[in-house]
Design a protein around this motif. Structure first.
Motif, PDB file in Angstrom:
ATOM      1  N   HIS A 341      -4.417  -4.051   2.338  1.00 57.15           N
ATOM      2  CA  HIS A 341      -4.802  -3.676   3.149  1.00 57.15           C
ATOM      3  C   HIS A 341      -4.313  -3.944   4.743  1.00 57.15           C
ATOM      4  N   TRP A 359      -7.997  -3.614  -1.265  1.00 54.85           N
ATOM      5  CA  TRP A 359      -8.399  -2.819  -1.955  1.00 54.85           C
ATOM      6  C   TRP A 359      -9.139  -2.242  -3.261  1.00 54.85           C
ATOM      7  N   MET A 395      -5.123   5.313  -3.641  1.00 55.55           N
ATOM      8  CA  MET A 395      -5.592   5.358  -2.359  1.00 55.55           C
ATOM      9  C   MET A 395      -4.580   4.821  -1.659  1.00 55.55           C
ATOM     10  N   HIS A 397      -3.189   4.522   2.943  1.00 52.34           N
ATOM     11  CA  HIS A 397      -3.447   4.512   4.226  1.00 52.34           C
ATOM     12  C   HIS A 397      -2.253   5.111   5.118  1.00 52.34           C
ATOM     13  N   ILE A 402      -8.324   5.511   5.417  1.00 52.95           N
ATOM     14  CA  ILE A 402      -7.742   4.913   4.363  1.00 52.95           C
ATOM     15  C   ILE A 402      -7.733   6.243   3.452  1.00 52.95           C
ATOM     16  N   THR A 404      -8.233   8.459  -0.316  1.00 56.03           N
ATOM     17  CA  THR A 404      -8.627   8.358  -1.770  1.00 56.03           C
ATOM     18  C   THR A 404      -8.879   9.631  -2.276  1.00 56.03           C
ATOM     19  N   ILE A 416     -10.640   2.952   9.562  1.00 59.44           N
ATOM     20  CA  ILE A 416      -9.844   1.067   9.512  1.00 59.44           C
ATOM     21  C   ILE A 416     -10.857   0.641  10.497  1.00 59.44           C
TER      22      ILE A 416
END
Length: 424
Positions: A341, A359, A395, A397, A402, A404, A416
């Motif tokens: 994260h 995550w 995933m 960021h 983020i 997917t 976020i």
């Protein structure tokens, strides 16, 4: 037996319940009288408990027993508490869904802070797109063999792909042309790492090797390890100076840049995780896992986590590899990908961020935020929703959102700042 390996390792364990919610709950609960199902499977239970959420009025949602709604701060966030276990799950719906990029399963993606994303689909289409709108900027020449990994270099204008054709390809994002092809592996390439700014890269393969490459001259600099097992994932860690990676390898090529002080983490199919000192070529440790390793990430200066095929998440501290800590969910769905994260509780770069949140993406479509401190009183879970039980393969960021990659062909985008509001 390498340092740290212990086939009789006893894992310290902490179990969490598994929450589930209707994939389009956010749309259902916007309509007057709209309903959505919600479930929980508590540790030790073989079946799930089902409940119903119901729209009552704007920003008011009710829940059937044993659930209670704790948070409806926006139309795409809802917090649900289980009165039996006292666990609370904050469900977050995507802010955007990009359906125009691919028509088939998205197997890998990456994003840059400069506003561009790259992704590859099951039909081997590699595309560059805008992270703001999802509009496709460029499609690379179609690969004849499956592509398993795609990455953007830190510059954001160069891309790296790898897969079943045993080749690494370096592309210009601006022209879509392949500038360099790296050849040397004898089986499919599963994952890659970019060292610092990208003069060197690392690849891992089903041939059991991890290789260090010179991008500028397009050649291999070293085979860092040949472990004899499929390597599914890799990650780089820069441990604190208190952790000794050994003496620098000599002689070292002048083309090798930025490898000193770095540890290469390898997630292996034979139920092991391995650490290699890149600049020292030293085998630092090999540690056992409860099932085959699918993904590995660094979670702090001296800590890392591994996601396993059996649904386990195992966290390690380099200063004491054995025993590791294991996080268990009430379901055994395979862990496919892990992501650190971007905003951790400890933001000071000089500290050992052992508390760094990460995550977990699972084969059942669940994406959950994990707190590796493993405190018994941590009763809050955050999940990203939208997948209808389709696996989440990767995933990434860009610091603000983020993204997917899902089997349903969709790329979903989550804010976020909403995540941290729910988690606090």
């Amino acid at each position: 037996m390498a340092e740290g390996e212990n086939t009789n390792t006893i894992f310290a364990q902490l179990s969490f319940p598994h929450f589930g919610i209707q994939c389009d709950w956010d749309e259902a609960l916007r309509r007057p009288g709209g309903t959505s199902w919600v479930t929980i499977r508590r540790p030790g239970q073989e079946t799930s408990v089902h409940g119903t959420l119901k729209y009552e009025k704007p920003n008011v949602v009710s829940a059937s027993e044993p659930f209670v709604v704790r948070n409806t701060s926006s139309t795409n966030v809802v917090g649900v508490k289980d009165n039996v276990s006292d666990f609370e799950c904050g469900f977050i719906a995507p802010t955007s869904i990009f359906s125009q990029i691919h028509s088939k399963s998205v197997v890998s993606l990456d994003v840059s802070e400069g506003g561009l994303g790259i992704s590859v689909s099951q039909e081997n289409l590699i595309r560059i797109w805008e992270t703001d709108t999802g509009n496709v900027r460029r499609t690379f020449e179609r690969n004849l063999a499956d592509v398993y990994s795609c990455r953007l270099f830190p510059s954001g204008i160069v891309a790296l792909t790898a897969g079943a054709d045993l080749r690494l390809k370096i592309w210009s994002v601006e022209t879509g042309q392949c500038a360099v092809t790296l050849i040397g592996h004898t089986a499919a390439i599963q994952d890659t790492c970019i060292v610092d700014r990208g003069r060197n890269i690392i690849s891992v393969s089903k041939d059991g090797t991890a290789r260090l490459w010179d991008c500028g001259e397009g050649k291999a600099l070293a085979t860092l390890v040949n472990c004899g097992a499929h390597i599914n994932s890799c990650a780089l860690l820069s441990p604190s100076s208190l952790f000794n990676l050994g003496e620098p390898f000599n002689p070292i090529s002048e083309r090798e840049i930025g490898t000193n002080g770095k540890l290469l983490l390898l997630a292996r199919e034979d139920c092991k995780v391995q650490g290699i000192g890149i600049g020292t070529r030293k085998d630092i440790f090999t540690a056992p896992l409860p099932s085959p390793a699918n993904s590995v990430i660094g979670t702090g200066l001296n800590t890392f986590a591994v996601g396993c095929q059996g649904g386990q998440i195992v966290t390690f501290d380099l200063r004491k590899i054995v025993p590791p800590k294991q996080i268990l969910y009430a379901t055994q769905s395979p862990i496919l990908n892990l992501l650190t994260h971007p905003r951790s509780p400890s933001s000071d770069p000089t500290t050992d961020e052992s508390n760094k949140l990460f995550w977990v993406a699972k084969a059942d479509g669940t994406v959950a935020l994990i707190n590796p401190t493993l405190k018994e009183n941590v009763k809050k879970i955050v999940q990203l929703t939208g997948s209808d039980c389709d696996p989440i393969y990767q995933m990434k960021h860009d610091g603000n959102y983020i993204y997917t990659a899902c089997r349903d062909g969709l790329i979903r985008k989550y804010a976020i700042n909403q995540v941290m509001k729910v988690y606090q």
